[in-house]
Design a protein around this motif. Structure first.
Motif, mmCIF file in Angstrom:
data_model
loop_
_atom_site.group_PDB
_atom_site.id
_atom_site.type_symbol
_atom_site.label_atom_id
_atom_site.label_comp_id
_atom_site.label_asym_id
_atom_site.label_seq_id
_atom_site.Cartn_x
_atom_site.Cartn_y
_atom_site.Cartn_z
ATOM 1 N N ASP A 172 -10.257 22.928 -5.237
ATOM 2 C CA ASP A 172 -10.257 22.505 -3.836
ATOM 3 C C ASP A 172 -9.083 21.546 -3.589
ATOM 4 O O ASP A 172 -8.953 20.521 -4.261
ATOM 5 N N ALA A 173 -8.241 21.869 -2.624
ATOM 6 C CA ALA A 173 -7.032 21.090 -2.368
ATOM 7 C C ALA A 173 -7.255 19.935 -1.396
ATOM 8 O O ALA A 173 -6.311 19.221 -1.061
ATOM 9 N N ASN A 174 -8.455 19.721 -0.933
ATOM 10 C CA ASN A 174 -8.729 18.617 -0.013
ATOM 11 C C ASN A 174 -8.718 17.278 -0.748
ATOM 12 O O ASN A 174 -9.029 17.213 -1.935
ATOM 13 N N PRO A 175 -8.396 16.200 -0.041
ATOM 14 C CA PRO A 175 -8.411 14.877 -0.684
ATOM 15 C C PRO A 175 -9.826 14.452 -1.039
ATOM 16 O O PRO A 175 -10.796 14.861 -0.390
ATOM 17 N N VAL A 176 -9.937 13.650 -2.062
ATOM 18 C CA VAL A 176 -11.207 13.024 -2.432
ATOM 19 C C VAL A 176 -11.277 11.612 -1.858
ATOM 20 O O VAL A 176 -12.306 11.187 -1.342
ATOM 21 N N VAL A 177 -10.169 10.887 -1.942
ATOM 22 C CA VAL A 177 -10.105 9.491 -1.497
ATOM 23 C C VAL A 177 -9.280 9.406 -0.213
ATOM 24 O O VAL A 177 -8.157 9.900 -0.155
ATOM 25 N N ILE A 178 -9.862 8.769 0.800
ATOM 26 C CA ILE A 178 -9.184 8.578 2.078
ATOM 27 C C ILE A 178 -9.259 7.098 2.428
ATOM 28 O O ILE A 178 -10.349 6.512 2.470
ATOM 29 N N LEU A 179 -8.104 6.495 2.664
ATOM 30 C CA LEU A 179 -8.012 5.064 2.926
ATOM 31 C C LEU A 179 -7.717 4.807 4.398
ATOM 32 O O LEU A 179 -6.818 5.421 4.972
ATOM 33 N N LEU A 230 0.827 -1.208 0.000
ATOM 34 C CA LEU A 230 0.000 0.000 0.000
ATOM 35 C C LEU A 230 0.861 1.258 0.000
ATOM 36 O O LEU A 230 0.641 2.179 -0.794
ATOM 37 N N ASP A 231 1.845 1.308 0.887
ATOM 38 C CA ASP A 231 2.657 2.520 1.008
ATOM 39 C C ASP A 231 3.522 2.774 -0.219
ATOM 40 O O ASP A 231 3.992 3.898 -0.419
ATOM 41 N N ARG A 232 3.762 1.749 -1.036
ATOM 42 C CA ARG A 232 4.555 1.941 -2.256
ATOM 43 C C ARG A 232 3.680 2.247 -3.460
ATOM 44 O O ARG A 232 4.031 3.085 -4.294
ATOM 45 N N LEU A 233 2.521 1.592 -3.537
ATOM 46 C CA LEU A 233 1.689 1.725 -4.727
ATOM 47 C C LEU A 233 0.826 2.991 -4.729
ATOM 48 O O LEU A 233 0.747 3.700 -5.733
ATOM 49 N N ALA A 234 0.186 3.267 -3.606
ATOM 50 C CA ALA A 234 -0.754 4.391 -3.591
ATOM 51 C C ALA A 234 -0.096 5.730 -3.915
ATOM 52 O O ALA A 234 -0.710 6.561 -4.584
ATOM 53 N N PRO A 235 1.164 5.998 -3.476
ATOM 54 C CA PRO A 235 1.755 7.307 -3.796
ATOM 55 C C PRO A 235 1.985 7.539 -5.276
ATOM 56 O O PRO A 235 2.096 8.686 -5.705
ATOM 57 N N LEU A 236 2.052 6.464 -6.050
ATOM 58 C CA LEU A 236 2.333 6.648 -7.474
ATOM 59 C C LEU A 236 1.183 7.318 -8.205
ATOM 60 O O LEU A 236 1.353 7.855 -9.289
ATOM 61 N N GLY A 237 0.011 7.289 -7.624
ATOM 62 C CA GLY A 237 -1.133 7.834 -8.313
ATOM 63 C C GLY A 237 -1.647 6.862 -9.349
ATOM 64 O O GLY A 237 -1.176 5.737 -9.484
ATOM 65 N N THR A 238 -2.639 7.291 -10.119
ATOM 66 C CA THR A 238 -3.273 6.403 -11.081
ATOM 67 C C THR A 238 -2.670 6.588 -12.465
ATOM 68 O O THR A 238 -2.063 7.603 -12.787
ATOM 69 N N SER A 278 -3.768 11.536 -6.022
ATOM 70 C CA SER A 278 -3.448 10.438 -5.102
ATOM 71 C C SER A 278 -4.322 10.542 -3.860
ATOM 72 O O SER A 278 -4.888 11.595 -3.573
ATOM 73 N N PRO A 279 -4.420 9.451 -3.108
ATOM 74 C CA PRO A 279 -5.258 9.448 -1.906
ATOM 75 C C PRO A 279 -4.488 9.857 -0.664
ATOM 76 O O PRO A 279 -3.274 10.045 -0.690
ATOM 77 N N LEU A 280 -5.216 9.964 0.420
ATOM 78 C CA LEU A 280 -4.618 10.138 1.743
ATOM 79 C C LEU A 280 -4.866 8.863 2.530
ATOM 80 O O LEU A 280 -6.004 8.392 2.597
#
Length: 484
Positions: free
Chosen positions: A144-151, A74-82, A94-96
């Motif tokens: 808006d700079a807030n996250p959309v996806v939160i895991l 998770l910590d390696r894949l999610a930062p890469l974005g889609t 990317s998510p938070l």
């Protein structure tokens, strides 16, 4: 918190070897545990994500989400974005990921907010830097700079957007992004879009032009409404008015069949994302908690309450029983208090204010025969509203009152013995009641459920955002009920 957007922005590649997503790092909570944590946390997350405008939430603990968020990678894949433009246009770059234990005690709200605030600040700073680094001379203004996806590892995924449909679709797109990561890692390698290319798509001028052509938000867009007793009569008229003005609504009634029937009507009128159903007897604390929990799981929280559920009993003092008295006070007074208590606790978690509107009655102000129990309970509701307004104002929660009178159309109250009791008190027949009530008003008007709905919208629609502790009479004009 782990801020998943600080990874190198060069479109780095990862080879997947061994188990999917590097294997399982932790187990999920069971379903009940996941829901419990989501209910406790979602209003707080919604508050942070609503720093610019009210957002509607969506929660999912889909098996594909759990496999990803519980994995070693998770910590390696999610930062890469889609890797797909359609994905990140819905989900942001990317998510938070929340650095919270899956079974942590989330009951200390202020401590939890203090702990979460730096993560949201960091995400907003990251997104602002991303914008400033990649922008062009003619780029649209930052959004808006807030996250959309939160895991939340071990629990599930939250998404927040301007309305329920957009939040739900964002979740679906991020699940698709997870599928891409899983599939590409299984056969070859996963490659994300470089940040500059992603920005060029996200802030593409034609994309901005499409956004600018979208309809302006309605007055209650981004708001979640729970109207007690909203499966029929006045309550349904209020819920329908709020849905027409953009709110998500929680349809409810003591009888399980009535919200389902109302739900079918709302689905045809407003679509499946505009409402959810709940069973709610306002005299039962567990059902109040369940209805509020349903609002949280469906929409992320609640910020617009109408205490409408009620009943009426018209008897002489001699005929009034203790059971009659207790029932009136349990439903009208205690019910209003307990719903307000549960809802205001959620509103305080969100920290974005809110509205509580209490449907009281002309009888709270006007004395009449055969009305000791009902009239005194209504007077208690009215003063309880004043007391709640005084206490909740510091949290930007407004408490106001609508006083109807003689709303006969589509009313459960008039279907019972109330009509016969009032007719007897006035020396007329039940059939003569509508004309009798209209003629005794200054405007000579029959009051309809939609009139009460319009009054509620007057308080909640934004124009009276600085008004609390007020009473709005919707009775056609009864001089004895004038507040001042």
């Amino acid at each position: 918190m782990k801020l998943l957007s600080n990874a190198p922005n060069t479109g780095a590649k990862l080879w997947q070897k061994g188990p999917i997503f590097g294997g399982k790092k932790l187990d999920s909570l069971d379903e009940a545990g996941r829901k419990k944590q989501a209910i406790a946390l979602a209003p707080i997350l919604r508050g942070f994500c609503s720093s610019k405008q009210n957002m509607i939430g969506h929660f999912t603990d889909d098996a594909r989400v759990l496999e990803f968020i519980n994995s070693n990678d998770l910590d390696r894949l999610a930062p890469l974005g889609t890797s797909c433009p359609d994905h990140f246009l819905r989900t942001k770059i990317s998510p938070l990921v929340l650095d919270l234990g899956k079974d942590e005690d989330l009951s200390d709200v202020e401590a939890l907010k203090t702990r979460l605030a730096p993560a949201f600040d960091a995400y907003r700073a990251m997104y602002t830097e991303y914008y400033n680094t990649c922008k062009h001379d003619n780029s649209p203004a930052i959004r808006d700079a807030n996250p959309v996806v939160i895991l939340y590892p071990g629990v599930g995924m939250f998404t927040f957007a301007k309305d329920k449909q957009t939040a739900r679709v964002a979740a679906e797109f991020y699940i698709n992004a997870i599928n891409v990561m899983k599939g590409s890692g299984a056969i070859s390698e996963y490659t994300s879009l470089p940040r500059q290319k992603a920005f060029n798509i996200e802030y593409w001028l034609l994309e901005e032009a499409k956004l600018q052509r979208m309809p302006k938000p309605k007055a209650l867009s981004g708001r979640v409404a729970l109207v007690t007793g909203s499966a029929g009569g006045i309550g349904k008229a209020i819920a329908k008015k709020f849905a027409e003005e953009g709110a998500c609504v929680v349809l409810n009634d003591m009888n399980a069949e009535r919200p389902e029937g109302a739900g079918e009507e709302f689905k045809k009128l407003f679509g499946k994302d505009a409402y959810t159903n709940a069973i709610l007897d306002v005299t039962k604390a567990d059902q109040i908690d369940s209805a509020v929990a349903e609002a949280i799981l469906a929409f992320g929280g609640v910020d617009l309450i109408v205490n409408n559920a009620g009943l009426s009993i018209s008897k002489t003092i001699a005929d009034h029983t203790e059971k009659d008295w207790d029932l009136l006070y349990d439903v009208l007074v205690k019910g209003q208090f307990m719903v307000t208590q549960a809802a205001s606790n959620v509103m305080k978690k969100q920290d974005i204010g809110g509205d509580i509107i209490n449907i009281v009655s002309k009888n709270a102000l006007v004395s009449g025969p055969n009305n000791a129990g009902y009239g005194s309970a209504k007077a208690a509701q009215l003063h309880l509203s004043r007391l709640n307004a005084a206490e909740l104002g510091a949290d930007k929660i407004r408490v106001n009152v609508v006083n109807p009178d003689a709303v006969i159309s589509d009313s459960n109250i008039w279907a019972g013995g109330w009509a016969e009791g009032r007719a007897k008190a006035y020396g007329i027949t039940v059939a003569e009641l509508p004309a009798y009530y209209a003629k005794r008003t200054l405007l000579n008007e029959v009051i309809l459920p939609v009139d009460i709905a319009n009054a509620c919208f007057a308080f909640a629609g934004g124009l009276l955002g600085k008004s609390t502790g007020n009473v709005l009479n919707v009775d056609g004009g009864v001089a004895a009920a004038f507040v001042r």
